[in-house]
Design a protein around this motif. Structure first.
Motif, mmCIF file in Angstrom:
data_model
loop_
_atom_site.group_PDB
_atom_site.id
_atom_site.type_symbol
_atom_site.label_atom_id
_atom_site.label_comp_id
_atom_site.label_asym_id
_atom_site.label_seq_id
_atom_site.Cartn_x
_atom_site.Cartn_y
_atom_site.Cartn_z
ATOM 1 N N ASN A 64 -1.587 -4.766 12.647
ATOM 2 C CA ASN A 64 -2.074 -6.071 13.112
ATOM 3 C C ASN A 64 -2.386 -7.011 11.955
ATOM 4 O O ASN A 64 -2.235 -8.222 12.078
ATOM 5 N N THR A 65 -2.833 -6.435 10.837
ATOM 6 C CA THR A 65 -3.276 -7.242 9.702
ATOM 7 C C THR A 65 -2.753 -6.651 8.406
ATOM 8 O O THR A 65 -2.767 -5.426 8.232
ATOM 9 N N ILE A 66 -2.321 -7.529 7.516
ATOM 10 C CA ILE A 66 -1.908 -7.120 6.177
ATOM 11 C C ILE A 66 -2.903 -7.680 5.174
ATOM 12 O O ILE A 66 -3.165 -8.894 5.148
ATOM 13 N N ILE A 67 -3.478 -6.800 4.371
ATOM 14 C CA ILE A 67 -4.436 -7.208 3.337
ATOM 15 C C ILE A 67 -3.756 -7.044 1.986
ATOM 16 O O ILE A 67 -3.356 -5.932 1.619
ATOM 17 N N ALA A 68 -3.601 -8.123 1.267
ATOM 18 C CA ALA A 68 -2.929 -8.094 -0.032
ATOM 19 C C ALA A 68 -3.974 -8.049 -1.139
ATOM 20 O O ALA A 68 -4.837 -8.924 -1.233
ATOM 21 N N GLY A 69 -3.901 -7.025 -1.971
ATOM 22 C CA GLY A 69 -4.851 -6.870 -3.068
ATOM 23 C C GLY A 69 -4.612 -7.851 -4.198
ATOM 24 O O GLY A 69 -3.604 -8.564 -4.246
ATOM 25 N N PHE A 92 -2.409 -12.286 7.893
ATOM 26 C CA PHE A 92 -2.209 -12.004 6.469
ATOM 27 C C PHE A 92 -3.428 -12.486 5.696
ATOM 28 O O PHE A 92 -3.837 -13.642 5.814
ATOM 29 N N HIS A 93 -4.023 -11.584 4.898
ATOM 30 C CA HIS A 93 -5.236 -11.923 4.149
ATOM 31 C C HIS A 93 -5.059 -11.546 2.681
ATOM 32 O O HIS A 93 -5.274 -10.386 2.302
ATOM 33 N N PRO A 94 -4.674 -12.506 1.809
ATOM 34 C CA PRO A 94 -4.639 -12.233 0.370
ATOM 35 C C PRO A 94 -6.026 -12.438 -0.232
ATOM 36 O O PRO A 94 -6.560 -13.557 -0.201
ATOM 37 N N VAL A 95 -6.631 -11.391 -0.756
ATOM 38 C CA VAL A 95 -8.009 -11.498 -1.240
ATOM 39 C C VAL A 95 -8.115 -12.428 -2.445
ATOM 40 O O VAL A 95 -9.165 -13.023 -2.680
#
Length: 279
Positions: free
Chosen positions: A235-240, A262-265
């Motif tokens: 459901n969600t992609i977290i980009a380090g 999409f969540h790029p930190v």
């Protein structure tokens, strides 16, 4: 927070005043009286050095500072009110102010205990935004399970400083390390959800299809995002923070095409999921 600021200020203010006047005199005399300017400059230099050494000495005294304490803005205001009421009692001999101060202290203690009790039931997933690093906490109550770079475990590193501040906010007093899976995909169960950590290059030909809630990309993968997302449903992609800009764009485009969050930190800051509020 410094405890001996009155002691350090007593000397620091005096020495800084001497240094200030000496610097002013030096600026005037340097054009007219060279030898005198050298003497004044020497005085200013030694005064500043003495002030810095004294402040450093006070800082290193036992019990000179209070650390690892977090208070909210509301609590800071409450403390100011308590100090004001006690001051009114001492200076104005106002007994009502003393009673009010004691009542405020009782409310303050109860509120702090309530917050601590509430934090004991919390369950969080936090992916931190650390400079080109990897750091993640899975929080259960006052305990955090950490997965990330070894540098973040170093108490002197900037990464550790970021984690330390966050853990104070959430009342975390114990941290345990999650061992990395060296065999294949690392899937971590968090509450009733699953987190896939991509911290190594996947062998997509050998990998079975997976269904998870989050994908956390911990390294700059050579594999194209589309290839990975054919094998993994999420459901969600977290980009380090380790991903370069061009790779972030690729993953963002792939996520948009599949209507995934999409969540790029690096761009949006830390990723936080509170299970008690969002499930």
């Amino acid at each position: 927070m410094g405890c001996f600021f009155l002691l350090s200020n007593l000397v620091a203010v005096t020495l800084s005043t001497i240094a200030l006047y000496a610097s002013f005199i030096l600026g005037v005399m340097v054009w007219f009286v060279g030898p005198v300017a050298k003497v004044v400059g020497w005085i200013a230099e030694k005064t500043i050095m003495a002030m810095n050494e004294f402040v450093a000495w006070v800082y290193d005294l036992p019990f000179s500072r209070i650390e690892n304490i977090y208070i909210t803005t509301a609590e800071a205001v409450f403390i100011s009110v308590i100090i004001s009421l006690f001051s009114a009692w001492i200076l104005l001999k106002n007994k009502s102010a003393a009673v009010a101060a004691m009542a405020c202290i009782s409310i303050f203690i109860i509120q702090r205990e309530y917050r601590w009790h509430k934090q004991g039931k919390q369950q969080l997933l936090i992916v931190y935004n650390v400079n080109r690093g990897s750091a993640m906490d899975i929080v259960r109550g006052h305990t955090a399970s950490f997965l990330g770079d070894d540098d973040c475990m170093d108490s002197t590193g900037t990464c550790n400083s970021t984690l330390k501040q966050a853990r104070m906010v959430y009342g975390i007093n114990a941290v345990q390390r999650i061992q990395r899976d060296t065999a294949g995909f690392q899937v971590i169960k968090v509450g009733n959800k699953k987190l896939l950590v991509l911290d190594k290059e996947p062998d997509l030909r050998q990998s079975a299809n997976l269904s998870v809630d989050w994908i956390y990309i911990d390294i700059n993968l050579k594999a194209k995002p589309e290839w990975v997302l054919e094998k993994v449903m999420a459901n969600t992609i977290i980009a380090g923070a380790k991903l370069p800009v061009y790779k972030l764009r690729q993953w963002h485009s792939a996520a948009d095409s599949l209507h995934l969050r999409f969540h790029p930190v690096r761009e949006k800051g830390a990723f936080l999921h509170d299970f008690n509020l969002q499930d």
